[in-house]
Motif scaffolding. Structure first.
Motif, short mmCIF file in Angstrom:
data_model
loop_
_atom_site.label_atom_id
_atom_site.label_comp_id
_atom_site.label_asym_id
_atom_site.label_seq_id
_atom_site.Cartn_x
_atom_site.Cartn_y
_atom_site.Cartn_z
N GLU A 146 -25.76 33.47 91.91
CA GLU A 146 -25.90 34.91 92.10
C GLU A 146 -24.57 35.59 91.81
N ASP A 176 -27.24 40.00 91.40
CA ASP A 176 -27.39 40.34 92.81
C ASP A 176 -27.15 41.83 93.03
N ASP A 177 -27.71 42.38 94.08
CA ASP A 177 -27.47 43.78 94.47
C ASP A 177 -27.72 44.74 93.31
N LYS A 197 -32.06 40.75 91.62
CA LYS A 197 -32.29 40.97 93.04
C LYS A 197 -32.04 42.44 93.32
N GLU A 233 -34.80 42.58 97.98
CA GLU A 233 -33.87 42.15 99.03
C GLU A 233 -34.01 42.98 100.29
MG MG Z 1 -27.89 40.24 97.61
#
Ligand code: MG
Ligand code: C2E
Ligand code: MG
Ligand code: MG
Length: 288
Positions: A146, A176-177, A197, A233
């Motif tokens: 990630e 991620d994010d 994500k 998430e």
């Molecule tokens: Mg995350």
């Protein structure tokens, strides 16, 4: 009066600065021995397939029990590790530990490890990944890294090369994010991630707010069109969970399904789910 308050504020400010510096110093010193003293450990948060209800991925989240300061959040110690060149050895440790733990799980469950942006530029990362796979015997396709959008902030050409080298080994890359950076769509266009994500901030309010829902839904459509898996998430409520499924997210992760737990507990959860025809009841209910 104002002058007095101002002076006080100043005095307080310098004091807390000093305290913070001391704490940072203590943590920095502590980190150097944390690995050897077995104070670092990995917890795992399962990520569920919205269709089958089964665990698809477990995300490794680092925990540190400091001998005198107690449990330290990764949000606090990871930046310190980054600034005192401890991030490389602790990531190498996390990769190997995560791969070893994943060897105990079902073949179809992947393990995800968070990689600090400062490591993307280092030669040590591919070496640590290969060492972890070789020592554990885990298949590369079961390991997911990630990374966050900040890896593209400088020299994105070089970053692209390094990422594609990692994918060539066979492992998967997750962004991620997603949505919190400056040019999220640009990164999605320019680099072929396997998973995105979608940050918790985009899942908040989807159940009650049409604008929020429209944005999250568009991301799910877009990812689908690009043949990229999606994880919603930070799902905290049953309503958010239902929305994430309706919007067609591939996977969901959040406290409403499971918090991060130590390795033996995640194994226990997998065993229980196997007995119970393999899927979490909460997701199964939604399917009917
Ligand atoms: Mg995350
Ligand atoms: P992240 O990778 O985005 O991980 C998700 C964080 O959200 C985790 O916090 C997780 O416990 C939390 N979370 C999961 N579901 C929910 C939910 O439903 N509600 C809320 N409010 N939170 C939820 P955690 O474990 O404190 O980790 C924070 C961050 O620290 C991670 O964010 C990641 O960026 C970093 N981190 C953790 N472990 C590592 C590591 O081994 N290496 C590196 N480089 N970074 C790490
Ligand atoms: Mg993560
Ligand atoms: Mg996040």
């Amino acid at each position: 009066q104002a002058k007095h308050a101002g002076r006080n504020r100043h005095a307080q400010f310098t004091w807390s600065m000093k305290e913070r510096q001391n704490r940072t110093y203590d943590l920095e010193m502590g980190l150097r021995s944390a690995m050897a003293n077995k104070e670092l450990m990995l917890h795992y948060q399962p990520i569920f397939d919205t269709r089958s209800g089964k665990i698809a991925i477990c995300e490794a989240l680092m925990r540190w029990d400091h001998p005198t300061l107690g449990r330290i959040s990764p949000a606090e110690f990871i930046p310190i590790a980054e600034s005192c060149s401890m991030i490389e050895p602790i990531t190498a440790w996390a990769l190997e530990q995560a791969c070893q733990d994943a060897m105990e799980w079902d073949e179809n469950v992947r393990v995800a490890v968070n990689i600090s942006p400062v490591l993307i530029k280092s030669d040590g990362l591919p070496r640590a990944v290969i060492a972890a796979l070789m020592r554990s015997g885990l298949k590369a396709r079961r390991l997911e890294l990630e990374v966050t959008e900040s890896i593209f902030l400088e020299d994105s050409g070089r970053t692209n090369l390094i990422l594609s080298d990692l994918q060539r080994i066979g492992l998967r890359l997750a962004l991620d994010d997603f949505g919190t950076g400056y040019s999220s769509l640009g990164y999605l266009r320019d680099y072929a991630f396997d998973t995105i994500k979608v940050d918790q901030s985009f899942m908040r309010g989807v159940e009650g707010n049409a604008r929020h829902r429209a944005i999250a839904q568009s991301v799910a459509y877009l990812a689908h069109a690009l043949d990229v898996e999606t994880v919603a998430e930070g799902i905290e409520t049953d309503d958010q969970l239902r929305c994430a499924r309706e919007m067609g997210f591939t996977n969901v992760q959040g406290f409403v399904l499971s918090r991060p737990v130590p390795a033996p507990q995640v194994l226990e959860m997998m065993r229980l789910m196997d007995d119970d025809s393999g899927s979490v009841a909460r997701l199964q209910d939604r399917r009917r």
